[in-house]
Motif scaffolding. Sequence first.
Motif, PDB file in Angstrom:
ATOM      1  N   THR A  32       0.834  -1.202   0.000  1.00  0.00           N
ATOM      2  CA  THR A  32       0.000   0.000   0.000  1.00  0.00           C
ATOM      3  C   THR A  32       0.870   1.254   0.000  1.00  0.00           C
ATOM      4  OG1 THR A  32      -1.841  -1.123   1.091  1.00  0.00           O
ATOM      5  CG2 THR A  32      -1.752   1.289   1.303  1.00  0.00           C
ATOM      6  N   ARG A  33       1.917   1.279   0.829  1.00  0.00           N
ATOM      7  CA  ARG A  33       2.818   2.442   0.853  1.00  0.00           C
ATOM      8  C   ARG A  33       3.517   2.636  -0.495  1.00  0.00           C
ATOM      9  NH1 ARG A  33       4.163   0.717   6.218  1.00  0.00           N
ATOM     10  NH2 ARG A  33       5.982  -0.353   5.402  1.00  0.00           N
ATOM     11  N   LEU A  34       3.894   1.526  -1.126  1.00  0.00           N
ATOM     12  CA  LEU A  34       4.562   1.615  -2.425  1.00  0.00           C
ATOM     13  C   LEU A  34       3.638   2.239  -3.463  1.00  0.00           C
ATOM     14  CD1 LEU A  34       6.885  -1.182  -3.673  1.00  0.00           C
ATOM     15  CD2 LEU A  34       5.702   0.303  -5.230  1.00  0.00           C
ATOM     16  N   VAL A  35       2.371   1.827  -3.482  1.00  0.00           N
ATOM     17  CA  VAL A  35       1.406   2.385  -4.438  1.00  0.00           C
ATOM     18  C   VAL A  35       1.167   3.862  -4.148  1.00  0.00           C
ATOM     19  CG1 VAL A  35      -1.006   2.307  -5.210  1.00  0.00           C
ATOM     20  CG2 VAL A  35       0.257   0.177  -4.891  1.00  0.00           C
ATOM     21  N   ARG A  36       0.836   4.176  -2.918  1.00  0.00           N
ATOM     22  CA  ARG A  36       0.498   5.560  -2.561  1.00  0.00           C
ATOM     23  C   ARG A  36       1.681   6.517  -2.715  1.00  0.00           C
ATOM     24  NH1 ARG A  36      -3.154   5.054   2.910  1.00  0.00           N
ATOM     25  NH2 ARG A  36      -4.907   3.960   1.970  1.00  0.00           N
ATOM     26  N   GLY A  37       2.894   6.016  -2.532  1.00  0.00           N
ATOM     27  CA  GLY A  37       4.073   6.865  -2.607  1.00  0.00           C
ATOM     28  C   GLY A  37       4.723   6.930  -3.973  1.00  0.00           C
ATOM     29  N   SER A  38       4.140   6.269  -4.958  1.00  0.00           N
ATOM     30  CA  SER A  38       4.738   6.213  -6.289  1.00  0.00           C
ATOM     31  C   SER A  38       4.813   7.593  -6.935  1.00  0.00           C
ATOM     32  CB  SER A  38       3.940   5.271  -7.185  1.00  0.00           C
ATOM     33  OG  SER A  38       4.439   5.315  -8.497  1.00  0.00           O
ATOM     34  N   VAL A  49      -4.424   7.217  -6.558  1.00  0.00           N
ATOM     35  CA  VAL A  49      -3.840   6.281  -5.593  1.00  0.00           C
ATOM     36  C   VAL A  49      -3.868   6.800  -4.164  1.00  0.00           C
ATOM     37  CG1 VAL A  49      -2.361   5.164  -7.305  1.00  0.00           C
ATOM     38  CG2 VAL A  49      -1.486   7.115  -5.990  1.00  0.00           C
ATOM     39  N   ALA A  50      -4.374   8.005  -3.949  1.00  0.00           N
ATOM     40  CA  ALA A  50      -4.325   8.621  -2.617  1.00  0.00           C
ATOM     41  C   ALA A  50      -4.944   7.742  -1.541  1.00  0.00           C
ATOM     42  CB  ALA A  50      -5.010   9.983  -2.654  1.00  0.00           C
TER      43      ALA A  50
END
Length: 166
Positions: A32-38, A49-50
């Motif tokens: 989840t962090r990887l997606v949101r922080g992309s 993706v927020a």
Amino acid sequence: MRKMLHMQLGSTSMRGEILIRRAVARDVKRLTRLVRGSRAYEGQYAGMVADYRVGPDYVETHRVFVAVDADDSTGRVLGFYSLVLMPPELDLLFVENGMQGRGIGRLLVAHMKSEACAAGLDRVRVVSHPPAEGFYRSVGALLTGTVSANPPAVAWDRPELEFLIQ
């Protein structure tokens, strides 16, 4: 039995092996962090993706695989993908910011193709984030069309591609 794949990372700035393994429930916060922080989803794409969340149910339902640094005891996730079997689609593919351009995405796509072949699939669809189209084409996906915007969820047209599985 978990299927794992070890690969040498061809990079002078990071040595060691990349391990591709099946994702498990304890990975979901990292994913989840990887997606949101992309960084690929900054600016106009940020809203998509927020609030995105990869949950344990998603990992259990689909074929989700993570690429990790085999030499890192923390289990640092360098990237991941999700293969949906029905209908066949590469649903997610993300590589950690700062690790792009080092072959991890290519390794994940090669692994996905292997998984698709083992599952008896002959093709896998990808609805791409527009800036990622060039990457998918560089790893063998063929452009098949365009998926129209669907506001407010998705405010832009997206390329539709397909991997032919041999």
